[in-house]
Scaffold this motif. Structure first.
Motif, PDB file in Angstrom:
ATOM      1  N   VAL A  62       0.858  -1.189   0.000  1.00  0.00           N
ATOM      2  CA  VAL A  62       0.000   0.000   0.000  1.00  0.00           C
ATOM      3  C   VAL A  62       0.887   1.230   0.000  1.00  0.00           C
ATOM      4  N   TRP A  63       0.517   2.212  -0.805  1.00  0.00           N
ATOM      5  CA  TRP A  63       1.213   3.502  -0.847  1.00  0.00           C
ATOM      6  C   TRP A  63       0.197   4.600  -0.535  1.00  0.00           C
ATOM      7  N   LEU A  64       0.483   5.422   0.451  1.00  0.00           N
ATOM      8  CA  LEU A  64      -0.420   6.515   0.804  1.00  0.00           C
ATOM      9  C   LEU A  64       0.305   7.848   0.671  1.00  0.00           C
ATOM     10  N   PRO A  65      -0.333   8.849   0.060  1.00  0.00           N
ATOM     11  CA  PRO A  65       0.297  10.180  -0.015  1.00  0.00           C
ATOM     12  C   PRO A  65       0.366  10.812   1.373  1.00  0.00           C
ATOM     13  N   ARG A  89       7.436   2.155   6.029  1.00  0.00           N
ATOM     14  CA  ARG A  89       8.456   3.197   6.016  1.00  0.00           C
ATOM     15  C   ARG A  89       7.931   4.431   5.311  1.00  0.00           C
ATOM     16  N   LEU A  90       8.452   5.576   5.744  1.00  0.00           N
ATOM     17  CA  LEU A  90       8.128   6.850   5.114  1.00  0.00           C
ATOM     18  C   LEU A  90       9.212   7.156   4.097  1.00  0.00           C
ATOM     19  N   ALA A  91       8.827   7.322   2.845  1.00  0.00           N
ATOM     20  CA  ALA A  91       9.783   7.546   1.763  1.00  0.00           C
ATOM     21  C   ALA A  91       9.413   8.815   1.010  1.00  0.00           C
ATOM     22  N   ALA A  92      10.267   9.183   0.065  1.00  0.00           N
ATOM     23  CA  ALA A  92      10.008  10.343  -0.791  1.00  0.00           C
ATOM     24  C   ALA A  92      10.414   9.998  -2.204  1.00  0.00           C
ATOM     25  N   GLY A  97      10.071  14.717  -4.813  1.00  0.00           N
ATOM     26  CA  GLY A  97      10.029  15.011  -3.394  1.00  0.00           C
ATOM     27  C   GLY A  97       8.716  14.681  -2.727  1.00  0.00           C
ATOM     28  N   ALA A  98       7.758  14.131  -3.462  1.00  0.00           N
ATOM     29  CA  ALA A  98       6.468  13.770  -2.868  1.00  0.00           C
ATOM     30  C   ALA A  98       6.670  12.699  -1.806  1.00  0.00           C
ATOM     31  N   LYS A  99       6.109  12.921  -0.622  1.00  0.00           N
ATOM     32  CA  LYS A  99       6.248  11.948   0.460  1.00  0.00           C
ATOM     33  C   LYS A  99       5.204  10.844   0.315  1.00  0.00           C
ATOM     34  N   VAL A 100       5.620   9.620   0.677  1.00  0.00           N
ATOM     35  CA  VAL A 100       4.737   8.468   0.544  1.00  0.00           C
ATOM     36  C   VAL A 100       4.992   7.502   1.693  1.00  0.00           C
ATOM     37  N   LEU A 101       3.914   6.986   2.280  1.00  0.00           N
ATOM     38  CA  LEU A 101       4.025   5.928   3.275  1.00  0.00           C
ATOM     39  C   LEU A 101       3.871   4.594   2.552  1.00  0.00           C
ATOM     40  N   VAL A 102       4.876   3.743   2.675  1.00  0.00           N
ATOM     41  CA  VAL A 102       4.897   2.457   1.981  1.00  0.00           C
ATOM     42  C   VAL A 102       4.736   1.350   3.014  1.00  0.00           C
TER      43      VAL A 102
END
Length: 370
Positions: A62-65, A89-92, A97-102
């Motif tokens: 799952v990927w959440l903005p 993990r929190l990635a970008a 540079g958009a942040k995404v929770l993976v």
């Protein structure tokens, strides 16, 4: 439905747009309304996205903005999450540079579940047209916002139409005003479009079908501005609460934000810095605010919004990012044109982000003490 627009029709519409600002208000039983967003202090919100994957075969991802916008009108706070994922993990995105929770769920995880909570502060925004010029922006950054993306092209028919609209304009503000007015009189909201639309502006102009939703209409505005030499960008986000000005279509139900995703736009004007714009919401008010489709941009219900959204917007909305052509970390699917919806993949393939009940996800907002 509006008839198919030929290229000749586009030229005519460009000329007609110039007269919109001077159009008299239509006589109507609808009383004139007020829409004047002005900075009045910060509001704090807790925004929660809950994902409960159904029938998730094999490994699931799952990927959440996550909001990555830090400005004079939005401040991002704490980010927290919970659930039964094997790894979170929190990635970008490296390019945008958009942040995404993976979140990755092991095969056989019963009822994969992820809860993301963002704390955010927002406020109304309005340009002061009489204020002194701000500090100059980074030239490299401005050049970036003149560049095309896969969906927002700036050459061919896009450039041709942009030049027709802004012919004779004396400065960038006048260019932006002409394009804004042209969008309002030439496009229209189509409620049957899924999600926020596809955003392929070249296809819109070549087909003459200028209907759509915010990702179509505001993308067309941004692309025409860029093609006319005015830096512009979309900001992809979600409405959080009702509008303080009584416009039903400009707010959302915080208890259930399904379908509340909305992108806004900005243009850079040398004398004023980045300025808020949202012609798509003007077309939404025209099509959906009243029982009848309002087709007069000077209508007393529409006129305050048309005037207000050139330079201002209401702080009942949260921006995620301005990213385009986003490659999600580890995703099998290709690049996303924009990223403001939850995304997921299982062994059976990608889930439909425009179908939250089947996906399944829910987004809620709660105003809290700042």
């Amino acid at each position: 439905m509006k008839p198919h627009l030929s290229r000749r029709d586009l030229v005519k519409a460009a000329s007609a747009a110039l007269a919109v600002g001077a159009a008299p208000l239509a006589q109507s039983a609808e009383a004139a309304r007020r829409f004047e967003p002005r900075p009045e202090g910060w509001r704090a919100f807790e925004v929660t996205t809950t994902v409960q994957l159904r029938e998730a075969a094999g490994e699931s991802v799952v990927w959440l903005p996550v909001p990555s916008v830090e400005t004079s009108w939005q401040r991002t706070g704490d980010v927290s999450w919970s659930g039964n994922a094997r790894d979170v993990r929190l990635a970008a995105d490296g390019k945008t540079g958009a942040k995404v929770l993976v979140a990755r769920f092991a095969p056989g995880t019963p009822d994969p579940r992820l809860v993301l909570t963002n704390r955010i502060e927002t406020q109304n925004r309005a340009v002061d047209w009489k204020a002194p010029a701000p500090a100059p922006a980074d030239p490299a950054d401005l050049r970036h916002w003149l560049e095309p993306s896969e969906l927002i092209s700036t050459d061919g028919i896009v450039r041709k139409v942009a030049r027709q609209i802004v012919l004779g304009a004396r400065n960038d503000r006048e260019k932006a005003q002409r394009i804004y007015d042209w969008i309002i009189v030439s496009t229209y909201r189509e409620p049957k479009v899924r999600g926020c639309g596809a955003g392929d502006i070249k296809a819109m102009l070549e087909s003459g079908n200028l209907s759509g939703k915010c990702a179509d209409i505001n993308a067309l505005f941004v692309g025409l501005c860029r093609a006319a030499g005015v830096p512009a960008r979309d900001i992809y986000g979600i409405r959080l609460v009702p509008s303080a000005f009584g416009y039903r279509e400009l707010g959302a139900n915080p208890a259930s934000l399904k379908g509340a995703q909305h992108c806004r736009a900005e243009v850079y004007l040398k004398e004023h810095g980045w300025v808020a714009m949202d012609p798509a919401d003007v077309t939404k008010v025209m099509r959906q605010e009243t029982a009848e489709w309002i087709k007069d941009a000077g209508h007393p219900v529409v006129a305050p919004v048309r005037k207000g959204l050139f330079g201002a917007w209401e702080g009942n909305w949260m921006g995620y990012n301005s990213a385009s052509d986003v490659k999600l970390p580890g995703a099998k699917q290709g690049k996303l044109g924009f990223f403001m919806y939850p995304q997921a993949e299982t062994a059976a393939g990608a889930r439909d982000p425009y179908d939250p009940d089947t996906f399944a996800y829910q987004i809620t907002a709660r105003e809290i003490a700042s």
